[in-house]
Design a protein around this motif. Structure first.
Motif, short mmCIF file in Angstrom:
data_model
loop_
_atom_site.label_atom_id
_atom_site.label_comp_id
_atom_site.label_asym_id
_atom_site.label_seq_id
_atom_site.Cartn_x
_atom_site.Cartn_y
_atom_site.Cartn_z
N GLY A 1 6.50 -1.95 6.72
CA GLY A 1 5.34 -1.13 5.95
C GLY A 1 4.50 -0.42 6.84
O GLY A 1 3.67 0.41 6.47
N LEU A 2 4.45 -0.63 8.08
CA LEU A 2 3.58 0.01 9.00
C LEU A 2 3.66 1.45 9.18
O LEU A 2 4.58 1.91 9.06
CB LEU A 2 3.99 -0.66 10.53
N ARG A 3 2.55 2.15 9.13
CA ARG A 3 2.41 3.62 8.83
C ARG A 3 2.83 4.16 10.21
O ARG A 3 2.73 5.40 10.34
CB ARG A 3 1.06 4.04 8.34
N ALA B 1 -0.13 -5.57 0.34
CA ALA B 1 -0.82 -5.27 1.52
C ALA B 1 0.27 -4.89 2.59
O ALA B 1 0.22 -4.05 3.53
CB ALA B 1 -1.66 -6.51 2.25
N TYR B 2 1.38 -5.62 2.67
CA TYR B 2 2.67 -5.23 3.49
C TYR B 2 3.08 -3.92 3.27
O TYR B 2 3.52 -3.11 4.27
CB TYR B 2 3.61 -6.33 3.28
N ALA B 3 3.21 -3.52 1.90
CA ALA B 3 3.61 -2.33 1.69
C ALA B 3 2.91 -1.07 1.83
O ALA B 3 3.40 0.02 2.59
CB ALA B 3 3.67 -1.97 0.26
N LEU C 1 -0.79 -3.03 5.89
CA LEU C 1 -2.18 -3.42 6.39
C LEU C 1 -3.32 -2.39 6.93
O LEU C 1 -3.84 -2.62 7.65
CB LEU C 1 -2.17 -4.56 7.37
N GLY C 2 -2.96 -0.95 6.16
CA GLY C 2 -3.60 -0.08 6.53
C GLY C 2 -5.19 -0.17 6.75
O GLY C 2 -5.60 0.45 7.71
N HIS C 3 -5.82 -1.17 5.76
CA HIS C 3 -7.22 -1.11 5.92
C HIS C 3 -7.74 -1.82 7.03
O HIS C 3 -8.69 -1.41 7.66
CB HIS C 3 -7.86 -1.87 4.74
#
Length: 236
Positions: free
Chosen positions: A143-145, A43-45, A48-50
């Motif tokens: 990991g945040l996009r 989820a970090y990678a 937490l996009g969802h």
């Protein structure tokens, strides 16, 4: 963590169950899974996009960094709250190795209740800082996009810590000195230093950055916001 003394799993389970009664941010379930879960590292990678996408849609904001900030703030609360609760009330540090997150939500669980005895040799603050800030929030931030200022994310972590401490104080006022001491020490540690301070005996808090919640349609400043001169108090 190898120098810490392990405690029986039943003690960790009892501590987690006890503090979970304070609310959803303190809930860290163990045992059999209900629904679909994945390693929190995955989820970090994915940043937490969802959750970020769902939050952006809910807010109707064209600024995805706002949703990313609020999601990170909530996740920080779900880490600090059970950790601080178990340490303060039961003297137990839950082992977050193997931590999982629900595939379609923010909830967290552990496959098994493992943990350690909270050290009494002055290293507790560093142990907890490493557990939450380095082992979890750092990889999430990486990991945040979308680009979110590191100081803002660290401020979110400080705010979540303060809120957890305030909830614990309301539930266990007799433990006030221990709660205040540990939370204050953590707020003076490394990347949390200088990002906020307690301003009153009930652990009212004023942060020195803003989570950006006020920028969403019909948004508002949080009670502990650096932009708000009113009395502190946070709502995630």
């Amino acid at each position: 963590m190898t120098s810490l003394r392990p405690v029986p799993s039943v003690s960790v389970a009892r501590a987690l169950t006890d503090v979970a009664g304070l609310g959803s941010f303190f809930s860290l379930t163990t045992g059999d899974a209900d629904g679909e879960w994945r390693p929190v590292s995955d989820a970090y990678a994915a940043g937490l996009g969802h959750l970020v996408s769902a939050r952006a849609a809910r807010y109707g904001t064209p600024e995805p960094r706002i949703a990313a900030s609020i999601v990170q703030l909530g996740h920080a609360a779900r880490l600090w709250s059970p950790i601080l609760g178990c340490v303060i009330v039961h003297g137990v540090i839950p082992d977050l190795g193997g931590l999982q997150q629900r595939v379609d939500g923010p909830e967290l669980r552990l496959p098994a209740p493992r943990g350690w005895e909270a050290p009494r040799d002055g290293t507790l603050t560093q142990v907890l800082y490493r557990l939450v800030m380095e082992d979890h929030l750092a990889p999430l931030s990486a990991g945040l996009r979308v680009k979110v200022a590191p100081r803002l994310l660290h401020g979110n972590a400080a705010s979540a810590l303060a809120e957890a401490a305030r909830d614990l104080l309301r539930a266990w006022p007799e433990l006030g000195p221990s709660i205040t001491r540990l939370a204050t020490d953590l707020l003076r540690t490394r990347k949390l230093r200088g990002l906020g301070e307690f301003t009153g005996p009930r652990l009212e808090f004023r942060r020195r950055s803003c989570c950006l919640n006020y920028r969403v349609p019909e948004g508002r400043k949080c009670g502990d916001c650096s932009l708000d001169r009113k009395a502190p108090g946070h709502s995630i």
